[in-house]
Scaffold this motif. Structure first.
Motif, PDB file in Angstrom:
ATOM      1  N   PHE A 234       0.819  -1.215   0.000  1.00 42.12           N
ATOM      2  CA  PHE A 234       0.000   0.000   0.000  1.00 42.12           C
ATOM      3  C   PHE A 234       0.852   1.263   0.000  1.00 42.12           C
ATOM      4  O   PHE A 234       0.574   2.222  -0.728  1.00 42.12           O
ATOM      5  N   THR A 235       1.895   1.288   0.811  1.00 39.51           N
ATOM      6  CA  THR A 235       2.720   2.495   0.939  1.00 39.51           C
ATOM      7  C   THR A 235       3.366   2.867  -0.385  1.00 39.51           C
ATOM      8  O   THR A 235       3.433   4.050  -0.749  1.00 39.51           O
ATOM      9  N   HIS A 236       3.845   1.877  -1.136  1.00 43.16           N
ATOM     10  CA  HIS A 236       4.453   2.166  -2.436  1.00 43.16           C
ATOM     11  C   HIS A 236       3.404   2.624  -3.447  1.00 43.16           C
ATOM     12  O   HIS A 236       3.663   3.525  -4.257  1.00 43.16           O
ATOM     13  N   ALA A 237       2.226   2.006  -3.399  1.00 41.20           N
ATOM     14  CA  ALA A 237       1.143   2.461  -4.289  1.00 41.20           C
ATOM     15  C   ALA A 237       0.759   3.898  -3.959  1.00 41.20           C
ATOM     16  O   ALA A 237       0.512   4.716  -4.857  1.00 41.20           O
ATOM     17  N   MET A 238       0.721   4.227  -2.679  1.00 44.92           N
ATOM     18  CA  MET A 238       0.425   5.590  -2.258  1.00 44.92           C
ATOM     19  C   MET A 238       1.502   6.555  -2.749  1.00 44.92           C
ATOM     20  O   MET A 238       1.197   7.674  -3.199  1.00 44.92           O
ATOM     21  N   ALA A 239       2.758   6.137  -2.699  1.00 45.95           N
ATOM     22  CA  ALA A 239       3.852   6.989  -3.177  1.00 45.95           C
ATOM     23  C   ALA A 239       3.656   7.329  -4.651  1.00 45.95           C
ATOM     24  O   ALA A 239       3.831   8.487  -5.060  1.00 45.95           O
ATOM     25  N   GLY A 240       3.297   6.341  -5.462  1.00 43.04           N
ATOM     26  CA  GLY A 240       3.061   6.589  -6.877  1.00 43.04           C
ATOM     27  C   GLY A 240       1.851   7.467  -7.122  1.00 43.04           C
ATOM     28  O   GLY A 240       1.858   8.340  -7.998  1.00 43.04           O
TER      29      GLY A 240
END
Length: 340
Positions: free
Chosen positions: A237-243
């Protein structure tokens, strides 16, 4: 062009240049293409009749698309909704004429999906004249994306293309890639998955923020054709949020979480293959992610400092981001029993 119905206008994606090697295929709501084509085809084939009730379960995007398609073709619509369907979406569904019921709240997505399928079966037993759309299993949902592929071909003639997008039910990325490869077999397809999804074998990894709606699954989807994919990215989730946050900050694109995940994966792919044009599938806008993602934008890491672990087999993957060359391999043999 004057459209006969708002659904015909909303379905058409915008092509937005992000960088020299990166283009966003931005949809208002991607599954409108799929639902419109599916309902039209079923009517033309005589599988359903005008005014009949169409039913399916959904986590949000498909529910809206099916409600619009039913409104467009004067059909009745019943949605068994996930707990992730927000009040704004539900209100739109009801005003469009759909009847909506939501399963009991659960943080377990597998239980949520199983409860929805169970409820649909109960409804069909009570109403044998209703038609189950089966968005996860009926390949009629591939048809609408052929038009998207034709639009891409016309926009980028002769370009070496890579399509990057959330796998989800399999119909969007699969439908676009299948059509593009009919004229150019070299088109690459890169799928994006959340940790915890069974589709490409990450079910053993727990993401505390849960599966990203729309791109993963805790049950088997027959519309996913594993042999179409050249590569897979698994993101938390955190990486998807970063993108997602970076897409808004750097390109002013307000899009959903699956689009952000696809953008992060596509940027990595574009650095590795600068000779190709990478098309990111942007499934929806960011409105249903305001509280969960955009209000927390200060928590999002800088994408410049993120990169995946490259693995050679699914069992080697590790959180928070892994990638693998899938090489158009067939479905893994350890596939779980399908939920219809």
């Amino acid at each position: 062009m004057i459209h006969p119905h708002i659904a015909d206008a909303l379905k058409v994606p915008d092509l937005v240049r992000l960088t020299d090697g990166l283009v966003l295929v931005r949809f208002e709501s991607m599954k409108i293409y799929s639902a419109l084509a599916a309902v039209r085809h079923l009517l033309e084939r005589g599988t359903v009749r005008p005014g009949q009730t169409l039913v399916d379960s959904s986590s949000g995007i498909y529910a809206y698309a099916l409600a619009l398609a039913c409104h467009r073709h004067r059909m009745r619509c019943h949605i068994v909704a996930s707990t992730t369907v927000d009040a704004t979406t539900r209100a739109q569904l009801e005003i469009l004429g759909a009847t909506v019921e939501q399963v009991v709240p659960s943080r377990d997505l597998k239980l949520d999906q199983e409860l929805r399928v169970r409820r649909v079966r109960e409804l069909l037993a009570e109403h044998p004249d209703w038609h189950w759309m089966r968005q996860y299993h009926d390949d009629v949902h591939y048809l609408g994306y052929h038009e998207v592929a034709d639009r891409i071909t016309a926009a980028f003639p002769g370009a070496a293309l890579t399509v990057v997008g959330g796998v989800g039910s399999g119909a969007s990325t699969g439908g676009v890639a299948t059509r593009l490869r009919a004229s150019d077999p070299s088109v690459r397809l890169v799928g994006v998955q959340p940790f915890g999804s069974v589709t490409f074998g990450s079910q053993g990894h727990h993401d505390p923020e849960a599966i990203i709606a729309g791109i993963g699954s805790s049950i088997v989807f027959d519309n996913v054709r594993h042999h179409l994919y050249d590569g897979i990215h698994w993101l938390d989730f955190t990486h998807a949020m970063a993108g997602t946050v970076a897409l808004l900050r750097d390109h002013a694109v307000f899009a959903g979480l699956s689009t952000g995940a696809g953008y992060l994966a596509a940027a990595y792919e574009a650095r590795r293959h600068p000779d190709r044009l990478h098309l990111v599938i942007g499934a929806d806008t960011g409105h249903r992610y305001v509280e969960r993602v955009f209000a927390r934008h200060t928590e999002a890491p800088d994408p410049a400092g993120l990169k995946p672990v490259e693995v050679s087999a699914p069992e080697e993957m590790s959180m928070p981001w892994s990638t693998m060359a899938w090489r158009r391999t067939a479905c893994p043999p350890q596939r779980e029993e399908r939920a219809a």
